[in-house]
Motif scaffolding. Structure first.
Motif, mmCIF file in Angstrom:
data_model
loop_
_atom_site.group_PDB
_atom_site.id
_atom_site.type_symbol
_atom_site.label_atom_id
_atom_site.label_comp_id
_atom_site.label_asym_id
_atom_site.label_seq_id
_atom_site.Cartn_x
_atom_site.Cartn_y
_atom_site.Cartn_z
ATOM 1 N N ARG A 26 -62.784 -57.417 -11.263
ATOM 2 C CA ARG A 26 -63.796 -56.475 -11.353
ATOM 3 C C ARG A 26 -63.163 -55.239 -11.548
ATOM 4 N NH1 ARG A 26 -64.652 -58.322 -5.174
ATOM 5 N NH2 ARG A 26 -66.354 -59.474 -5.175
ATOM 6 N N SER A 27 -61.764 -54.832 -12.144
ATOM 7 C CA SER A 27 -61.487 -53.232 -12.363
ATOM 8 C C SER A 27 -61.273 -53.176 -14.269
ATOM 9 C CB SER A 27 -59.917 -53.373 -12.001
ATOM 10 O OG SER A 27 -59.298 -52.645 -12.650
ATOM 11 N N LEU A 28 -61.501 -54.651 -14.655
ATOM 12 C CA LEU A 28 -61.978 -54.197 -16.239
ATOM 13 C C LEU A 28 -63.012 -54.519 -16.452
ATOM 14 C CD1 LEU A 28 -61.215 -55.298 -19.088
ATOM 15 C CD2 LEU A 28 -61.400 -57.167 -18.512
ATOM 16 N N MET A 29 -64.246 -55.164 -15.449
ATOM 17 C CA MET A 29 -65.761 -54.488 -15.702
ATOM 18 C C MET A 29 -66.215 -53.121 -15.639
ATOM 19 S SD MET A 29 -68.812 -55.976 -13.611
ATOM 20 C CE MET A 29 -68.036 -55.395 -11.613
ATOM 21 N N LYS A 30 -65.545 -52.827 -14.061
ATOM 22 C CA LYS A 30 -65.784 -50.919 -13.719
ATOM 23 C C LYS A 30 -65.007 -49.857 -15.272
ATOM 24 C CE LYS A 30 -65.688 -51.734 -9.008
ATOM 25 N NZ LYS A 30 -64.662 -51.574 -7.852
ATOM 26 N N ARG A 31 -64.208 -50.340 -15.997
ATOM 27 C CA ARG A 31 -63.635 -49.480 -16.947
ATOM 28 C C ARG A 31 -64.230 -49.969 -18.620
ATOM 29 N NH1 ARG A 31 -58.213 -51.241 -15.450
ATOM 30 N NH2 ARG A 31 -58.311 -52.803 -16.786
ATOM 31 N N ARG A 32 -65.122 -50.995 -18.580
ATOM 32 C CA ARG A 32 -65.639 -50.903 -19.572
ATOM 33 C C ARG A 32 -67.167 -50.284 -19.782
ATOM 34 N NH1 ARG A 32 -64.731 -55.616 -23.182
ATOM 35 N NH2 ARG A 32 -62.684 -56.379 -22.237
ATOM 36 N N ARG A 33 -67.376 -49.517 -20.316
ATOM 37 C CA ARG A 33 -68.523 -49.099 -21.195
ATOM 38 C C ARG A 33 -70.136 -49.616 -21.396
ATOM 39 N NH1 ARG A 33 -67.199 -44.319 -25.879
ATOM 40 N NH2 ARG A 33 -65.552 -42.994 -24.680
ATOM 41 N N PHE A 34 -71.183 -49.593 -20.611
ATOM 42 C CA PHE A 34 -72.463 -50.080 -20.784
ATOM 43 C C PHE A 34 -73.620 -49.829 -21.432
ATOM 44 C CE2 PHE A 34 -69.525 -52.498 -16.968
ATOM 45 C CZ PHE A 34 -70.816 -53.510 -17.167
ATOM 46 N N GLU A 35 -74.065 -50.716 -22.016
ATOM 47 C CA GLU A 35 -75.471 -50.218 -22.735
ATOM 48 C C GLU A 35 -76.185 -51.235 -22.215
ATOM 49 O OE1 GLU A 35 -77.496 -50.205 -27.587
ATOM 50 O OE2 GLU A 35 -75.082 -51.907 -26.726
ATOM 51 N N GLU A 36 -77.734 -49.516 -22.212
ATOM 52 C CA GLU A 36 -78.664 -50.304 -21.694
ATOM 53 C C GLU A 36 -79.480 -51.542 -22.600
ATOM 54 O OE1 GLU A 36 -82.959 -48.548 -18.397
ATOM 55 O OE2 GLU A 36 -81.662 -47.425 -20.187
ATOM 56 N N VAL A 37 -80.221 -52.443 -22.647
ATOM 57 C CA VAL A 37 -80.573 -53.070 -23.009
ATOM 58 C C VAL A 37 -82.012 -53.410 -23.009
ATOM 59 C CG1 VAL A 37 -78.540 -54.088 -24.185
ATOM 60 C CG2 VAL A 37 -78.881 -54.814 -22.697
ATOM 61 N N PRO A 38 -83.161 -53.539 -23.332
ATOM 62 C CA PRO A 38 -84.103 -54.518 -22.985
ATOM 63 C C PRO A 38 -84.832 -55.829 -23.162
ATOM 64 C CG PRO A 38 -84.705 -53.869 -25.574
ATOM 65 C CD PRO A 38 -82.834 -53.077 -25.262
ATOM 66 N N SER A 39 -85.174 -56.408 -22.482
ATOM 67 C CA SER A 39 -84.684 -58.123 -22.149
ATOM 68 C C SER A 39 -85.196 -58.498 -23.885
ATOM 69 C CB SER A 39 -85.804 -58.730 -21.680
ATOM 70 O OG SER A 39 -86.065 -60.200 -21.279
ATOM 71 N N VAL A 40 -84.504 -60.043 -24.233
ATOM 72 C CA VAL A 40 -84.127 -60.868 -25.730
ATOM 73 C C VAL A 40 -85.838 -61.276 -24.676
ATOM 74 C CG1 VAL A 40 -82.675 -60.422 -26.299
ATOM 75 C CG2 VAL A 40 -82.812 -62.300 -24.937
#
Length: 241
Positions: A26-40
């Motif tokens: 969970r800590s690793l996930m929180k440090r990741r940057r996220f990009e908004e992406v449309p459904s494929v």
């Protein structure tokens, strides 16, 4: 760790990681940057999700990479995931022989989003896993992983004139098999055989600001280039569940 449900093409394992390793992921996930992406699948109706950068775990992962040390992320939980995938040879084959790498990324689905029916078929993939990482989830918030527990080739549906996605949904709609809905319970791991038809039910608005969070990825036969080690980018491994 308990296998609480299984079928011909899936397996559900509860209380998968011990508390210290769950905190680590969970800590690793929180440090990741996220990009908004449309459904494929159906971008007009599925809505948007948020995806982190993709990464790869080699089957022979033993020590922290430079990237993981820099992020203060030890690989203990990664090794636990790899060992568990290797223990299900009836689904994925033998580690080191049939597969050598596991690609993953973190996903976040907000209220109102879903992912339409699909089967994640791609060259080299042997199956996938979905690991639920949010800290709380109520059944009324929906967002279930719904699985058609049947070999798609045995579902006799006339798909003439349909797109690939339409054909997949038609099989899910008309198959004689009952669909299996897996509630996104925290610390629940779901293993899915390659080619299995599935979808993500829409996250209900009552979830509010709570995100459906997963570590999702694919077991694959192809190893990364020799110069790449335990955790590296490999966008072709990105999951969506």
């Amino acid at each position: 760790m308990d296998i609480v449900a299984s079928g011909a093409r899936y397996r559900v394992i509860d209380d998968f990681l011990p508390p210290n390793e769950l905190v680590e992921i969970r800590s690793l996930m929180k440090r990741r940057r996220f990009e908004e992406v449309p459904s494929v699948i159906y971008p007009e109706t599925d809505g948007h999700a948020f995806r982190s950068r993709g990464a790869v775990l080699r089957q022979d992962t033993e020590a922290p990479t430079a990237e993981s040390r820099e992020q203060n992320a030890q690989p203990t939980a990664f090794r636990t995931i790899l060992r568990e995938l290797g223990a299900h040879q009836d689904m994925f084959g033998a580690p080191g022989e049939d597969w050598s790498a596991v690609g993953f990324s973190f996903w976040q689905y907000p209220a109102g989003s879903r992912l339409g029916w699909h089967n994640d078929v791609a060259t080299g993939r042997l199956g996938e896993f979905v690991f639920f990482l949010h800290e709380e989830w109520k059944a009324s918030w929906a967002g279930e992983l719904v699985i058609l527990d049947a070999d798609p080739e045995t579902v006799d549906v006339d798909t003439t004139g349909m797109s690939a996605m339409e054909a997949v949904e038609a099989k899910a709609s008309l198959a004689s098999h009952a669909l299996t809905a897996v509630v996104p319970k925290p610390n629940r791991l779901v293993l899915v055989q390659e080619g299995t038809i599935h979808c993500i039910n829409r996250v209900d608005r009552t979830a509010g600001t709570t995100l459906r969070q997963t570590m999702t990825g694919f077991v694959a036969g192809a190893a990364p280039a020799a110069a790449q080690r335990s955790v590296d980018r490999l966008t072709s491994f990105l999951g969506s569940d």
